[in-house]
Design a protein around this motif. Structure first.
Motif, PDB file in Angstrom:
ATOM      1  N   LEU A 190       0.826  -1.205   0.000  1.00  0.00           N
ATOM      2  CA  LEU A 190       0.000   0.000   0.000  1.00  0.00           C
ATOM      3  C   LEU A 190       0.864   1.260   0.000  1.00  0.00           C
ATOM      4  CD1 LEU A 190      -2.840  -0.908   2.547  1.00  0.00           C
ATOM      5  CD2 LEU A 190      -3.133  -0.394   0.113  1.00  0.00           C
TER       6      LEU A 190
ATOM      7  N   LEU B 282       2.408   1.729  -3.396  1.00  0.00           N
ATOM      8  CA  LEU B 282       1.401   2.083  -4.387  1.00  0.00           C
ATOM      9  C   LEU B 282       1.278   3.593  -4.542  1.00  0.00           C
ATOM     10  CD1 LEU B 282      -0.774   0.690  -6.185  1.00  0.00           C
ATOM     11  CD2 LEU B 282      -2.371   1.027  -4.307  1.00  0.00           C
TER      12      LEU B 282
ATOM     13  N   SER C 170      -1.502   2.779 -11.667  1.00  0.00           N
ATOM     14  CA  SER C 170      -1.822   2.704 -10.238  1.00  0.00           C
ATOM     15  C   SER C 170      -3.065   1.867 -10.002  1.00  0.00           C
ATOM     16  CB  SER C 170      -2.027   4.117  -9.682  1.00  0.00           C
ATOM     17  OG  SER C 170      -2.415   4.070  -8.329  1.00  0.00           O
TER      18      SER C 170
ATOM     19  N   ARG D  83      -3.274  -1.545  -7.906  1.00  0.00           N
ATOM     20  CA  ARG D  83      -4.195  -1.646  -6.772  1.00  0.00           C
ATOM     21  C   ARG D  83      -5.094  -2.881  -6.915  1.00  0.00           C
ATOM     22  NH1 ARG D  83      -5.544   1.970  -2.996  1.00  0.00           N
ATOM     23  NH2 ARG D  83      -4.461   3.627  -4.154  1.00  0.00           N
TER      24      ARG D  83
ATOM     25  N   TYR E  55      -5.279  -5.915  -4.180  1.00  0.00           N
ATOM     26  CA  TYR E  55      -6.502  -6.391  -3.541  1.00  0.00           C
ATOM     27  C   TYR E  55      -6.719  -7.883  -3.815  1.00  0.00           C
ATOM     28  CZ  TYR E  55      -7.910  -1.503  -2.720  1.00  0.00           C
ATOM     29  OH  TYR E  55      -7.970  -0.194  -2.294  1.00  0.00           O
TER      30      TYR E  55
ATOM     31  N   SER F 199     -12.352   2.558  -5.448  1.00  0.00           N
ATOM     32  CA  SER F 199     -11.348   1.794  -4.717  1.00  0.00           C
ATOM     33  C   SER F 199     -11.971   1.043  -3.548  1.00  0.00           C
ATOM     34  CB  SER F 199     -10.241   2.724  -4.221  1.00  0.00           C
ATOM     35  OG  SER F 199      -9.246   1.995  -3.528  1.00  0.00           O
TER      36      SER F 199
END
Length: 391
Positions: free
Chosen positions: A236, A239, A248, A252, A256, A279
């Motif tokens: 995280l 990122l 990005s 992400r 996840y 998100s």
């Protein structure tokens, strides 16, 4: 959401990163310290020529020669054993060790394999050992002697062998990408996988982020999926350093996916700290789907404490379509499906539920389809049509 908790259930699918398109990674080969000159032809042969090392025989010490001699003897002993996964793994280990000292001898021994499968397996073990010493030379030999259908596995072996020296591994893969553009995406994927395997996630992320635009997203997604599986909090933080919004988002999504596979409840808890938006929804979708699979009772209990909302729709779908729940308590499954806030998603989930229900209880499924006030007229008609007996 006032719905009873449920028993154990369901299977789920895993996210996999895919490589699309072809292209060049701009960069030049860096000269290795003692790399061999590859053969002039790239035509594959069942018995390709062994590499010609530039190291003069006189440069080899007696200790090195003794190590090679012992490795050859161990190889001969193992080769005569009946072929099993264990014996082949030991052959590969011996050949890898020999190739770190004498790649020409190791590759020559690999050609004595009894079957094409064993030949490829042993050749790649030799390339892995060679790459631990001279990754650029091993890459050149693979380009010249390994046909494209087998080159992916060969490059994976080279990346795995070279990864102990990350700078050399990156240089070798960049060289392969430039020289072999058709498989460029696969070569980059081999490197980020090898770097992640030994915990060098930051280096993998840096390499992926600097890659060509057509491969960058796939490499980042793969890197962050592996990073998120083991070190989600560190992933995280990293990122936030990715400036490109498209890259990005891909990273992400990978994070996840990896995090949800290892600790979905923690991902759901993290999602609740995010503002409403794409998100948050993505984190909840991945986390709840996997949580229902791993611990349906805990996931449904958590959802019981929250009012229905678009953020929780994916979890409700996963619970409603859980085969175990549909088989044992279809009325409870229907309650979860009815709690879905999105009208189209609710309608489609109810249709899927009725089809699953009918597989073990046609009468019950039909009764629900006829009487349930949750079904829109068009949904009811479709549901009943699926329950008609086959002509």
């Amino acid at each position: 959401m006032s719905v009873p908790s449920i028993p154990k259930l369901l299977a789920t699918s895993a996210l996999a990163a895919t490589c699309l398109g072809t292209g060049f990674f701009l960069g030049q080969r860096q000269a290795g310290p003692s790399g061999p000159a590859g053969p002039p032809s790239a035509t594959f042969s069942a018995n390709p020529p062994a590499p010609r090392l530039q190291t003069a025989p006189s440069a080899r010490t007696n200790d090195t020669a003794a190590v090679s001699s012992v490795a050859r003897e161990q190889w001969a002993t193992l080769r005569d054993l009946p072929s099993t996964p264990d014996s082949e793994a030991k052959l590969c280990a011996r050949l890898e060790a020999l190739a770190a000292e004498d790649p020409a001898a190791a590759l020559q021994l690999a050609t004595s394999a009894a079957t094409p499968r064993q030949h490829e397996l042993l050749r790649n073990a030799a390339l892995q050992g060679w790459a631990s010493r001279d990754s650029l030379a091993a890459a050149d030999w693979a380009l010249a002697n390994v046909r494209s259908e087998e080159r992916r596995a060969a490059v994976e072996a080279i990346a795995a062998g070279a990864v102990a020296r990350p700078d050399d591994a990156i240089a070798a893969i960049n060289h392969l990408i430039a020289a072999d553009p058709i498989l460029a995406c696969d070569h980059g994927y081999a490197l980020v996988t090898a770097l992640a395997h030994v915990g060098l996630y930051e280096r993998a992320g840096e390499f992926a982020a600097s890659g060509p635009a057509q491969y960058r997203s796939a490499w980042l997604a793969s890197t962050y999926q592996q990073w998120g599986t083991y070190q989600p909090q560190a992933a995280l933080l990293a990122l936030e350093e990715i400036a490109d919004p498209v890259a990005s988002q891909e990273a992400r999504s990978g994070l996840y996916a990896g995090w949800s596979g290892s600790d979905p409840a923690a991902l759901v808890a993290y999602a609740q700290t995010l503002p409403h938006g794409e998100s948050r929804l993505s984190a909840l979708n991945d986390g709840l789907s996997q949580w229902v699979h791993r611990d349906p009772a805990a996931a449904s209990a958590w959802m019981d404490g929250h009012d229905p909302s678009p953020d929780l729709d994916s979890g409700a779908v996963a619970i409603a379509l859980a085969p175990a729940l549909v088989t044992q308590k279809p009325d409870v499954a229907a309650s979860w499906a009815e709690s879905i806030t999105d009208p189209e998603l609710r309608a489609n989930t109810l249709l899927d539920l009725i089809r699953l229900w009918a597989e073990h209880d046609v009468a019950g499924a039909r009764a629900y389809a006829v009487r349930s006030p949750a079904l829109r007229p068009e949904t009811r008609a479709l549901a009943l049509a699926t329950l008609e007996p086959a002509p």
